[in-house]
Design a protein around this motif. Structure first.
Motif, mmCIF file in Angstrom:
data_model
loop_
_atom_site.group_PDB
_atom_site.id
_atom_site.type_symbol
_atom_site.label_atom_id
_atom_site.label_comp_id
_atom_site.label_asym_id
_atom_site.label_seq_id
_atom_site.Cartn_x
_atom_site.Cartn_y
_atom_site.Cartn_z
ATOM 1 N N GLU A 1 26.765 39.675 47.832
ATOM 2 C CA GLU A 1 28.188 39.352 47.956
ATOM 3 C C GLU A 1 28.761 39.764 49.304
ATOM 4 O O GLU A 1 29.486 39.006 49.931
ATOM 5 C CB GLU A 1 28.939 40.058 46.827
ATOM 6 N N GLU A 2 28.438 40.943 49.757
ATOM 7 C CA GLU A 2 29.033 41.444 50.984
ATOM 8 C C GLU A 2 28.642 40.608 52.199
ATOM 9 O O GLU A 2 29.425 40.469 53.126
ATOM 10 C CB GLU A 2 28.624 42.907 51.229
ATOM 11 N N LYS B 1 32.289 36.103 41.981
ATOM 12 C CA LYS B 1 32.211 36.817 43.265
ATOM 13 C C LYS B 1 33.355 36.419 44.183
ATOM 14 O O LYS B 1 33.972 37.267 44.823
ATOM 15 C CB LYS B 1 30.870 36.556 43.947
ATOM 16 N N HIS C 1 36.658 37.896 42.742
ATOM 17 C CA HIS C 1 36.698 39.347 42.988
ATOM 18 C C HIS C 1 36.972 39.620 44.470
ATOM 19 O O HIS C 1 37.802 40.463 44.818
ATOM 20 C CB HIS C 1 35.389 40.005 42.552
ATOM 21 N N PHE C 2 36.290 38.914 45.338
ATOM 22 C CA PHE C 2 36.458 39.097 46.774
ATOM 23 C C PHE C 2 37.895 38.798 47.201
ATOM 24 O O PHE C 2 38.515 39.578 47.936
ATOM 25 C CB PHE C 2 35.482 38.195 47.538
ATOM 26 N N SER D 1 40.599 38.780 45.335
ATOM 27 C CA SER D 1 41.492 39.784 44.742
ATOM 28 C C SER D 1 41.468 41.080 45.543
ATOM 29 O O SER D 1 42.516 41.667 45.832
ATOM 30 C CB SER D 1 41.091 40.063 43.293
ATOM 31 N N GLU D 2 40.295 41.517 45.910
ATOM 32 C CA GLU D 2 40.169 42.741 46.707
ATOM 33 C C GLU D 2 40.775 42.562 48.098
ATOM 34 O O GLU D 2 41.377 43.488 48.648
ATOM 35 C CB GLU D 2 38.707 43.187 46.803
ATOM 36 N N ARG D 3 40.621 41.384 48.649
ATOM 37 C CA ARG D 3 41.222 41.094 49.967
ATOM 38 C C ARG D 3 42.744 41.171 49.869
ATOM 39 O O ARG D 3 43.400 41.748 50.737
ATOM 40 C CB ARG D 3 40.773 39.712 50.452
ATOM 41 N N LYS E 1 44.496 42.904 47.737
ATOM 42 C CA LYS E 1 44.826 44.328 47.587
ATOM 43 C C LYS E 1 44.749 45.043 48.928
ATOM 44 O O LYS E 1 45.619 45.839 49.273
ATOM 45 C CB LYS E 1 43.873 44.959 46.574
ATOM 46 N N SER E 2 43.733 44.725 49.704
ATOM 47 C CA SER E 2 43.521 45.424 50.980
ATOM 48 C C SER E 2 44.592 45.110 52.021
ATOM 49 O O SER E 2 44.801 45.892 52.949
ATOM 50 C CB SER E 2 42.135 45.116 51.551
ATOM 51 N N CYS F 1 37.553 37.412 34.719
ATOM 52 C CA CYS F 1 37.751 37.975 36.060
ATOM 53 C C CYS F 1 38.912 38.977 36.097
ATOM 54 O O CYS F 1 39.277 39.461 37.170
ATOM 55 C CB CYS F 1 38.004 36.850 37.066
#
Length: 159
Positions: A13-14, A113, A116-117, A119-121, A123-124, A145
């Protein structure tokens, strides 16, 4: 060096989720979007103009893709754009749009993936929430999800 995921044969994923590049048009990006909704063909010039326009939005508009490096094809994508608000102490909301996984690559958790990516972006970059609209048939996927039903979506189309 990329780490290979034994289950999918794709990079982890990363390392496999990246921002859209101009060259991705030739790797099937527009055709992938056609699996989500009907759209007309886009000339190389029109694609380049829109790509530059979206890039000029800076950190308010992100289009991410997953490329299958083995065949040079874009097999998943999702978009995140940031809405700046006055409410919530001048907060920000992330909007997820245009999530699609190529029909040949479904069942490999690439959609999860991407979600999630994104969503995290969101948040960041300081979003207090992330929202999306989906078809009723996709409700279960988005619940897996971590999304919850809230409100009613409505649309007005301008033909």
């Amino acid at each position: 060096m990329k780490n290979e995921n034994a289950q999918t044969g794709l990079a982890t994923e990363e390392s496999c989720i990246r921002r859209l590049q101009l060259s991705d048009k030739s790797k099937g990006f527009v055709e992938l979007l056609n699996q989500l909704t009907l759209s007309d063909s886009i000339s190389d010039m029109d694609f380049a103009v829109r790509f530059q326009e979206l890039n000029s939005c800076g950190d308010d508009h992100f289009i991410y893709v997953i490329e299958d490096d083995r065949v040079g094809k874009i097999i998943a994508t999702g978009t995140l754009f940031i809405e700046k608000k006055f409410i919530r102490n001048c907060g920000k909301v992330g909007h997820i749009e245009d999530v699609v996984v190529d029909s040949s690559a479904r069942g490999k958790r690439l959609g999860q993936k991407i979600i999630h990516f994104l969503s995290e972006r969101a948040k960041s970059v300081g979003c207090y929430k992330v929202i999306l609209d989906c078809d009723d048939k996709n409700r279960g996927f988005y619940q897996k999800c971590g999304f919850k039903e809230k409100g009613v979506q409505m649309a007005k189309y301008f033909d």
